[in-house]
Design an enzyme around this catalytic site. Structure first.
Site, mmCIF file in Angstrom:
data_model
loop_
_atom_site.group_PDB
_atom_site.id
_atom_site.type_symbol
_atom_site.label_atom_id
_atom_site.label_comp_id
_atom_site.label_asym_id
_atom_site.label_seq_id
_atom_site.Cartn_x
_atom_site.Cartn_y
_atom_site.Cartn_z
ATOM 1 C CG ASP A 83 -0.220 -0.194 2.525
ATOM 2 O OD1 ASP A 83 0.984 0.131 2.584
ATOM 3 O OD2 ASP A 83 -0.838 -0.659 3.505
ATOM 4 C CE1 TYR A 231 3.070 -4.014 9.881
ATOM 5 C CE2 TYR A 231 1.966 -2.141 8.861
ATOM 6 C CZ TYR A 231 2.695 -3.314 8.750
ATOM 7 O OH TYR A 231 3.034 -3.797 7.512
ATOM 8 C CD GLU A 471 0.306 -6.252 1.708
ATOM 9 O OE1 GLU A 471 0.332 -5.015 1.585
ATOM 10 O OE2 GLU A 471 -0.525 -6.849 2.422
#
Length: 494
Positions: A83, A231, A471
């Site tokens: 991202d 996170y 990812e």
């Protein structure tokens, strides 16, 4: 007759010389090529104004006004994964692990050492900006929820570049101490090659750690809506305080940090039996790092850390009484479905690094009566890296651009969308999803990117929408850099 006897004698002498000559085992992979690519990957993750020597040429400038929302310069740094957000917590851990890789194995990296140091400096230049104000760390640029609602190239990004910070009123000992660890470890990397920069890094590390320690709290508590579930600091902040102190002790050689580790190690969780080393939990890394002070530098007061490190190692070794690590049928260390290879790369780095410390101190590990040698640790690490590079049931590499077969549809905006060079017109927020859902291979190859990896049954789908498997992330590559340097050197490739 004499000539035939002489010929026979020559042949015997030659065969004897061949038999006794030292030989390196044959490598099943080109670790040097993988090392080069693992570092090159970071150029694809760069935010900010790109330099003239940018090698990943499909990437262009982005995020040039980052920080302006709070009238501070936060241009630069890395996007964490697929991202366009700059998350400070994983970026700092990435920096610490790249630095540790260079500190342990930089001496054998040859031509890649310069590239590795450039990758570190791209991060530390940003972290210095993020810590420019006392008792404050700017820990994020961008709103993840809004960013994830778009599929845009970083160069096109028009989502709100929200700036998130921690301070005295909203503490974040976890992200602050990790940032201090990043700055301190990097100060050691640049100590000889750029002493002035090294001093700046260390001075800032000391200040940021003091802030982390004085104003205690987890950044997830005050910033939950911004940093979770992306996170979140699930393990709390105690592990980072221990980890940060360990790096500052190493960088300053001050008795103050040694006393801190001795006094607070137990309350900061060194006895905890957690065997997952990641951007969130640093206990295992701290145990290995501090054990070096005892094993190699003979700091007797840290004797217990050999036992702490051994306990972690024993939990990884199959067949030992305290083994508690799951492996797939194909032999891959398996922690969880979400980006499992990050745990593989972090663990293998600790294995080869601890093996180095054990060899230097002529020690072994005893796992409930089972003797584990440094060689065994290196063998386990090599098997994991070989799996990642292609020795697996899927017969594919999980590093983009390495080997004949690798992931072609990764969960990464810049890689999946046409580059600015081939498609100068803006691709807006929503229309980019046509590319995300496409079965077409990535338009731009993010060379060196290590994806999340296969599931517990060794299966990999290569579907762009599957961010668990497809990812890549900066913190997955960082420890792999050190391990690949070790392997490339031990097989005579570098």
């Amino acid at each position: 007759m004499a000539s035939s006897s002489l010929l026979l004698l020559l042949l015997l002498t030659l065969s004897s010389a061949i038999a006794t000559a030292p030989h390196r085992p044959t490598a099943s992979h080109n670790y040097r090529d993988a090392l080069t690519k693992s570092i090159l990957f970071y150029e694809g993750q760069r935010s900010g104004k790109l330099p003239p020597n940018q090698r990943m040429t499909w990437r262009k400038n982005s995020g040039l006004s980052d920080g302006s929302a709070m009238k501070v310069d936060l241009v630069g740094g890395y996007y964490d994964a697929g991202d366009n957000i700059k998350f400070g917590f994983p970026m700092a851990f990435t920096t610490t692990m790249l630095s540790w890789s260079v500190l342990e194995f930089g001496g054998i990296m040859k031509s890649e050492l310069g590239n590795a140091k450039t990758a570190i400096r791209w991060a530390t230049d940003y972290l210095l900006k993020a810590t420019s104000q006392p008792d404050t760390v700017f820990v994020q640029v961008g709103d993840a929820n809004k960013d994830h609602a778009c599929w845009e190239r970083p160069e096109d990004m028009d989502t709100q570049r929200t700036v998130i910070k921690i301070d005295r009123n909203n503490p974040g000992s976890d992200v602050a101490a990790e940032t201090a660890a990043a700055l301190a470890s990097a100060s050691l990397v640049f100590r000889k090659s750029d002493p002035n920069y090294s001093k700046i890094l260390l001075k800032r590390a000391i200040r940021v750690f003091a802030f982390a320690d004085k104003y205690r709290g987890s950044y997830s508590d005050g910033l939950k809506s911004y940093v979770c579930p992306f996170y979140c600091s699930y393990s709390g902040y105690q592990d980072e305080l221990l980890w940060g102190a360990a790096w500052l002790q190493k960088a300053t050689r001050s008795s103050a940090y040694l006393n801190y580790i001795q006094t607070f190690g137990r309350t900061l969780g060194v006895d905890e039996n957690d065997n997952t080393f990641s951007w969130d939990n640093k206990h295992a890394g701290a145990k290995i790092l501090v054990s070096k002070a005892f094993l190699v530098q003979k700091v007797q007061s840290l004797h217990d850390y050999k036992g702490h490190a051994d306990s972690f190692i024993c939990s990884l070794v199959p067949g030992t009484p305290s083994s508690q690590t799951q492996y797939t049928p194909g032999g891959l260390l398996f922690k969880m479905d979400d980006s499992n290879l990050q745990y593989v790369t972090s663990t293998t780095f600790l294995l080869v690094t601890y093996a180095k410390y054990l060899t230097q101190s002529r020690k072994i590990v005893s796992c409930g009566g089972t003797i584990v040698t440094p060689r065994r640790l290196r063998t386990i690490a090599k098997k994991q890296v070989d799996y990642l590079l292609g020795d697996n049931p899927m017969k594919m590499s999980f590093m983009v651009g390495y080997g004949p077969r690798y992931p072609k549809r990764i969960h990464h905006r810049g890689s999946s969308l046409p580059s600015i060079s081939t498609h100068p017109a803006k691709i807006n927020c929503g229309s980019g999803f046509n590319f995300m859902h496409s079965e077409s291979p990535d338009q731009n190859i993010l060379v060196g990117a290590v994806v999340g990896g296969p599931d517990e049954h060794d299966h990999y789908t290569d579907e762009r929408s599957d961010y668990f498997q497809a990812e890549p992330a900066t913190y997955t590559n960082a420890p792999l850099v050190g391990t690949l340097a070790y392997l490339a050197h031990s097989f005579g490739q570098i």
